[in-house]
Design an enzyme around this catalytic site. Structure first.
Site: not given
Ligand SMILES: Cc1cc2nc3c(=O)[nH]c(=O)nc-3n(C[C@H](O)[C@H](O)[C@H](O)COP(=O)(O)OP(=O)(O)OC[C@H]3O[C@@H](n4cnc5c(N)ncnc54)[C@H](O)[C@@H]3O)c2cc1C
Ligand code: FES
Ligand code: FES
Length: 1305
Positions: A257, A260, A263, A337, A349, A360, A775, A983, A1234
């Site tokens: 799945l 966003g 991950e 975050f 999720g 977090d 440089e 220099t 600098e």
């Molecule tokens: C730049 C950056 C900054 C971040 N900062 C933080 C932070 O400050 N604190 C923190 O805790 N995390 C942080 N993260 C991690 C990120 O926020 C979390 O991993 C994020 O919430 C994932 O959500 P997503 O929808 O993008 O996940 P995706 O990448 O789309 O999915 C993540 C995982 O969840 C699974 N999944 C998603 N929805 C479901 C569902 N409904 N049922 C079953 N499985 C599901 C997917 O299969 C996958 O394995 C950061 C990541 C990045 C890239």
């Protein structure tokens, strides 16, 4: 199944993509397919915001159009069906009209190199689309996900402040005495805020913004249908109903799945993972619903974190306080975050199911007992999240066919309290070291514990609950005894192995206790049992442009995304992409290279190795490097070869498929290793003066010790990039390169190809930041693409990814100093001996020249009668370290201020008094026997002392420290004396070329490159004054080797001095030639004289040349002048540290800087602020971490923390010293790029001052005790130095032979 068409809009235009590939990101699509290069690639991991765009879509649940910012680098195009994307090009243009956001950032001098600017513009623009009259807090919040490495952030905030409804600028007309416009007149110095006139700004008119595409609006009620996209390796299915989703999961339990993609996107890009079947549930109503229930608020698993944040904020505002304890805990975590870009797309999720050990939110959900509902086809279950939910590393209780449907965050009850904590490398750093959620429930009307849950992230391979400790506390009372018990329990229960991943063992363990202590105090406070500690309270003509704050000439184009950087050059039709293949071993023999798998990758063209080099494979400043390793590698990141393919994506895959086998050889990684094995480049460097023995014999006191300064990554926002275009005849080749050094680039490419330099043309339009990193090290990429272009006959391009750039190209040298200083009781220094060791890495590069500068600056601003400084360059198996803003001087001066602070402590005298006492005077000779003339350091010192109200504030700080136990403040004032010149004698030369065309326009070229420092702007100002014509008639197009040859690198802060004088000389030649025509027609115009000269067959093209006089120094005889002159400055900084977590806040900084007669105060102040903030990173935040095997761990913004908007001092006052013309440089100016960087040492020593106040609380504290604080003063070091009852509980022994997770190199 046939693939569907993907339909979305970009800047109002419909895009229909028939072959949407799920692996394609929006950023790649915008830049390569649509030719929209305004959106930049800075990191590719969501950490810098350079790729920010605005998404708009019709939200069916909310029944309205929503706008939000997003990172294009992580957004798969397949997720954009029916989304309207707005990029920086879509909101304004220099050709039509700038958007007010673009105008204000440009005119407020908020754009230097400009590479970050489009992303910052789009973050601000999106905020204004949602909130046309934001507060300053909302503005700062909106910019949280954006990084800038040049400006120091202050001018950006200053410019955007004009949009704010609070603290907005009144243009000097209001009655507010603090109005930024009122500050100028009464000061003897120029203050930073008054460099633009807000009255000139176009008003923001929200009605003029582009409308949401009507075609998309019409679709709002149409049913959504399942979509299917098929790429080269990945299939994407967009499920439109819950049933569809569960059926798909039942049929394909292995499907991944993606919501966003925050991950999964990272795993694909950086861990080379393949997810062949992706199912996207983002549209499903049940997964987006928000329900307010009996026990809490339930969020569908696909709800973006921004929706969670908004809902909880509303609930906190509306519900009774006792019900929202947990909500406030979640909000506290969401505050830190990452940025809005992430929160707008990342799902709640996704965060839970990622099961990150440093999540977090999971400790908060676990501690609160949040309820999770999981469904599959035919099943549904709801469980409370507890310690069993994460059975292992990145594992959850979710079955293969199950999905997470919703998560319910509970209301808290009467008598229940909740707190959450997160500690990372900085407050805006999203990667946590330790996170925590803590909850206590008391029996009704008592402080007797009924439930206590303490959950942690960062202390194991999963989120954990400290069950052993908490179980013992049931029925106990909330008092000091409980505190002791819990702390002892946590120290026992939450152990970490000495080699645990992430390192910082004692710091992390101590944090678990500190967090609990904070929770304990917070609960007491809420129970009304203690008072809280105070929080910090928040005759020149009009046409002559020299000395005026002319905005950076590229700023408007930069703000509109029109400014072209190397990778923005449109792709050639037959262009190929190159990717480097580098060593994974620090020192090894290469046994074999197998490219068979790489050859199977589609679009593979060839593999390049040393055998493909037609000229010499030897390269480098001292010829001690290879273009491609022959048979031995000497560092992780050593370039072994390169693959050439049709696209960058295929190149990445092919490079990863190349298999190399090694035979390891012994490696030297650290300075200590090098000393032990006598591994140095050449012999020691030395400066000696006076009689050291006699000096030490006379001294009342002698202090000796060791001090370490860590390295620093350049982190220019634009990574290294080069394009080589073969010209097809006589070995000609044209290269577009992001380099500070056109001449060495040309020479190295000519050598590697075996052709004369006259066949190689190097062109540089602008750099997205350099800071010394481009440089010499830029030649790593330019020579490789030249070999690729030579072999294939096609244009070849390579832009390093951020992780490659950080791994391969080196940075600032780490230094170790062993010192001995002798001084009198009065604090006067009489003798100094310092042995300096720098970690030079695997090649010599510029290390020797850097060490020379360290030795020449080991006095900082102090007169030392008897002195010996020696320098050793440690030869190690790390990537070669190189030039970095300051070039060895900051290290030399920091060591000086370190022993100076120890003199003050040992003598029991105020530090500022000891510093002032030892300061040079006009006419003194330095330790390298240069006479100090025009010595303004004492003036800067006295002005800074007065303007910062140093003495009054010192007393206030002493009072604050007496009244506060766990927060301490520190204050420090430091000077800098910075020698200006290369220099190497012959580098102090420059050339310019000027063409005047018959319409009167002037094309100017000089030897320097523009990298944000405003060099081209200043050169245009110089030419404008010299020729007496408006700046608008003068244009600089680029820097190239066929216009000005044999240039010195744009470095050492001297480019304005040298090139400015050369430009001036060229202008004088033109003026002389025009003189007869002026005499003939005195009332004529510039155009009249130009055309008359042309018609009289007079050349209107001229060169200019300049060399700095009297510069040249001999280390052998310690004679001659190494510098043309000195720049001076002083800074006073105040900080507050949190003794429990090691966090620090920069409360205020005052700087007085001598820049001579400023050519452009806006640019100069921008340089002062930018350099200071970069220094702030060096001395307090930025920590490179290496494995014991010499591999860099910190390879991107997620692991390497540069200053953010939040890092800068809350009050930041920069002043330029008035009436200090410098007769040694163009128009009486001084170098500025600098020198101010070192002034951030004031923050470092203010932190040390605050730590001293914390240590002084011990009853057996000795006022003259010295303690060690190495640089950078990170949270870990601050926390560990504030020794207390918690740190002593967490002392962790390291068994012999145990390899620590990371090494100090
Ligand atoms: C730049 C950056 C900054 C971040 N900062 C933080 C932070 O400050 N604190 C923190 O805790 N995390 C942080 N993260 C991690 C990120 O926020 C979390 O991993 C994020 O919430 C994932 O959500 P997503 O929808 O993008 O996940 P995706 O990448 O789309 O999915 C993540 C995982 O969840 C699974 N999944 C998603 N929805 C479901 C569902 N409904 N049922 C079953 N499985 C599901 C997917 O299969 C996958 O394995 C950061 C990541 C990045 C890239
Ligand atoms: S390039 Fe996308 S956030 Fe850095
Ligand atoms: S101007 Fe922000 S990174 Fe250069």
């Amino acid at each position: 199944m046939t693939a569907d068409e993907l339909v979305f809009f970009v800047n109002g235009k419909k895009v229909v993509e028939k072959n949407a590939d799920p692996e394609t990101t929006l950023l790649a699509y915008l830049r390569r397919k649509l030719g929209l290069s305004g959106t930049k690639l800075g990191c590719g991991e969501g950490g810098c915001g350079a790729c920010t765009v605005m998404f708009s879509k019709y939200d069916r649940l909310q029944n309205k159009i929503v706008h939000f910012p997003a990172n294009a680098c992580l957004a798969p195009i397949c997720s954009l069906h029916h989304v309207a994307v707005t990029t920086v090009e879509g909101i304004g243009s220099t050709r039509t009209r700038l958007h007010p956001v673009q105008e204000r950032i440009a005119k407020s001098h908020g754009s230097q190199c400009g590479f970050c600017t489009p992303g910052i513009v789009m973050s601000m623009y999106t905020l204004l689309r949602n909130q046309p009259e934001p507060t300053m807090e909302e503005i700062e919040d909106a910019l949280q996900g954006n990084l800038c490495r040049c400006t120091g952030y202050r001018p950006i905030l200053q410019g955007f402040r004009t949009f704010a409804r609070d603290g907005g600028c009144c243009g000097g007309k209001g009655n507010d005495p603090n109005c930024c416009m009122n500050q100028k007149k009464d000061h003897t110095v120029t203050l930073s805020p008054s460099l633009f006139n807000p009255e000139e700004f176009m008003p923001l008119d929200p009605t003029q913004e582009p409308i949401f595409p009507p075609e998309l609006l019409r679709l709002k009620d149409a049913p959504q249908k399942q979509l299917h996209f098929e790429g080269e390796r990945v299939t994407w299915i967009q499920a439109s109903t819950l049933k569809e989703l569960l059926d798909l999961k039942a049929q394909h339990p292995e499907a991944t799945l993606v919501v966003g993609n925050m991950e999964i996107g990272i795993e694909m890009k950086f861990k080379n993972k393949l997810f062949p079947l992706i199912v996207c549930p983002a549209w499903i109503p049940e997964l987006n619903s928000v329900e307010h229930g009996e026990e809490g608020i339930s969020f569908g698993a696909s709800c973006p974190l921004s929706c969670v944040e908004k809902t909880l904020l509303d609930a906190v505002a509306q519900l009774p306080t006792h019900k929202t304890e947990v909500f406030r805990g979640v909000l506290e975590q969401l505050r830190w975050f990452s940025g809005k870009q992430l929160k707008s797309v990342a799902s709640i999720g996704g965060n839970v199911i990622t099961a990150s050990p440093i999540s977090d939110l999971n400790p908060v959900f676990m501690a609160s007992g949040a309820k999770l509902t999981m469904v599959s086809r035919g099943t549904r279950r709801t469980i409370r999240m507890d310690h069993t939910f994460f059975p292992g590393y990145r594992k959850t209780l979710l079955g293969p066919e199950e999905i997470l449907l919703a998560i319910e965050i509970p209301y808290s009850r009467e008598g229940e309290f909740f707190s959450s904590f997160k500690q990372s490398s900085g407050r805006e750093d999203y990667v946590a070291k330790v996170t925590s959620g803590m909850r206590v429930l008391f029996k009704p009307g008592t402080t007797q514990i009924e439930e206590l849950v303490l959950c942690y992230g960062g202390m194991a391979d999963r989120t954990i609950s400290a069950l052993k400790t908490t179980r013992k506390q049931l029925s106990k009372f909330w008092n000091e005894e409980l505190l002791q018990d819990v702390c002892a329990g946590l120290a026992e229960e939450l152990q970490l192995a000495p080699d645990a991943p992430g390192g910082m063992i004692e710091f992390r363990r101590t944090l678990t206790l500190s967090f609990f202590f904070k929770f304990y105090l917070t609960v007491l406070q809420k129970l009304g049992k203690v008072d809280s500690e105070d929080e910090v309270p928040k005759g020149q003509s009009e046409e002559d442009m020299v000395g005026r704050p002319l905005p950076h000439l590229g700023a408007s184009m930069q703000a509109c995304g029109e400014a072209m950087y190397c990778d923005d050059i449109p792709r050639y039709q037959n262009e190929l992409s190159l990717r480097l293949v580098t060593s994974t071993r620090a020192h090894a023999k290469i046994k074999s290279i197998d490219t068979s798998e790489a050859q199977k990758v589609p679009g593979f063209v060839c593999f390049l190795s040393a055998d493909d080099v037609s000229g010499s494979n030897k390269t480098g400043f001292f010829n001690d490097e290879t273009v491609f390793a022959n048979d031995e590698v000497t560092c992780v990141g050593h370039i072994i070869g390169a693959v050439v393919t049709d696209t960058p994506e295929h190149a990445q895959r092919a490079a990863q498929a190349v298999k190399i086998t090694y035979e390891d050889l012994p490696a030297i990684i650290t300075i200590e290793d090098a000393i032990k094995h006598n591994s140095f480049y050449g012999s020691e460097l030395k400066i000696e003066k006076g009689d050291l023995q006699k000096g030490f014999a006379e001294a009342d006191n002698i202090v000796s010790g060791e001090f370490y300064i860590g390295g620093q990554e350049h982190f220019y926002l634009e990574t290294h990039c080069a394009i080589a275009v073969p010209k097809g005849e006589a070995g000609e080749m044209e290269l577009f390169v992001s380099t500070q050094n056109t001449t060495k680039t040309q020479a190295f490419v000519a050598k590697v190809l075996g052709v004369p330099a006259n066949r190689i043309l190097i062109r540089v339009k602008r750099l997205g930041g350099g800071f010394g990193g481009k440089e010499i090290r830029s030649t790593l990429v330019s020579t490789a693409v030249a070999v690729g272009a030579y072999k294939t006959g096609c244009p070849v391009r390579c832009m390093l990814d951020r992780d490659e750039d950080m791994l391969i190209t080196g940075g600032r040298h780490p230094f170790l100093a062993r010192y001995k200083v002798g001084f009198m009781k009065t604090g006067r220094i009489v003798a100094l001996e310092v042995d300096h060791y720098s970690n030079a890495g695997n090649t010599l590069d510029l290390s020797e020249a850097i060490m020379q500068q360290t030795l020449l600056h080991m006095d900082n601003g102090y007169k030392i009668p008897n002195i010996r400084g020696t320098g050793w360059l440690c030869k190690t198996n790390l990537p070669s370290n190189t030039a970095f803003r300051g070039f060895g001087r900051p290290q030399g001066m920091l060591i000086a201020e370190h022993w100076m602070s120890e003199i003050a402590v040992t003598c029991g005298l105020p530090a500022e008094e000891v510093r002032r006492k030892n300061m040079y005077k006009e006419g003194d000779l330095t330790h390298f026997n240069q006479k100090l003339e025009g010595f303004t350091l004492t003036r800067c010192w006295d002005e800074c002392l007065a303007s910062s109200q140093y003495h009054a504030r010192k007393s206030e700080i002493d009072k604050f420290n007496k009244e506060n136990c766990w927060k301490k403040r520190g204050l420090c004032i430091v000077p800098t004396k910075f020698g200006v010149s290369f220099t190497v004698h012959f580098l102090n030369q420059a050339g310019a070329l000027i063409h005047v065309y018959t319409d009167g326009s002037v094309l100017l070229t000089h030897g320097g490159t523009e990298m944000g420092q405003g060099l081209h702007t200043k050169m245009v100002q110089v030419a404008s004054r010299a020729l007496k014509i408006p700046t608008s008639k003068i244009y600089i197009s680029e820097t190239s080797t066929n216009t000005v040859p044999n240039t010195s690198p744009t470095a050492a802060s001297v480019s304005t001095d040298l090139n400015g004088q050369a430009v001036y000389e060229a202008c004088q030649t033109i003026l002389k030639r025009l003189e007869p025509f002026k005499r003939k027609n005195p009332s004529g115009s510039w155009e009249d004289w130009v055309i008359a000269a042309y018609q009289d067959a007079v050349s209107l093209s001229a060169t200019g040349f300049y060399k700095a006089p009297d510069v040249g120094y001999s280390f052998e005889t310690n004679s001659g002048n190494p510098f043309n002159y000195f720049s001076y400055g002083v800074a006073c900084s105040e900080v507050e540290i949190d003794c429990l977590t090691g966090d620090h806040k920069n409360l205020r900084t005052d700087i007085v800087m001598d820049v001579g007669s400023s050519l452009n105060p806006a640019i100069d102040i921008g340089q002062v602020e930018g350099a200071f903030v970069q220094g702030l990173g060096l001395f307090t935040l930025e920590e490179l971490q290496y494995s014991p095997e010499g591999s860099l761990y910190t390879r991107g913004p997620s692991t390497y923390k540069i200053p953010t908007f939040d890092s800068i001092p809350i009050e930041f006052r920069v002043s330029l010293l008035r009436d200090s013309p410098n007769k040694k440089a163009i128009y009486a100016s001084k170098a500025v790029g600098e020198p101010p960087l070192f002034l951030a040492a004031s923050v470092f020593f203010a932190i040390k001052d605050a730590i001293r106040a914390a240590r002084a609380q011990h009853k057996d504290y000795d006022m003259k005790e010295l303690f060690r604080l190495d640089s950078p003063a990170t949270q870990e070091k601050i926390r560990n130095a504030c020794v207390d009852k918690f740190t002593t509980l967490c002392v962790t022994g390291v068994p012999e032979n145990c390899k620590a997770w990371s090494l100090r190199v």
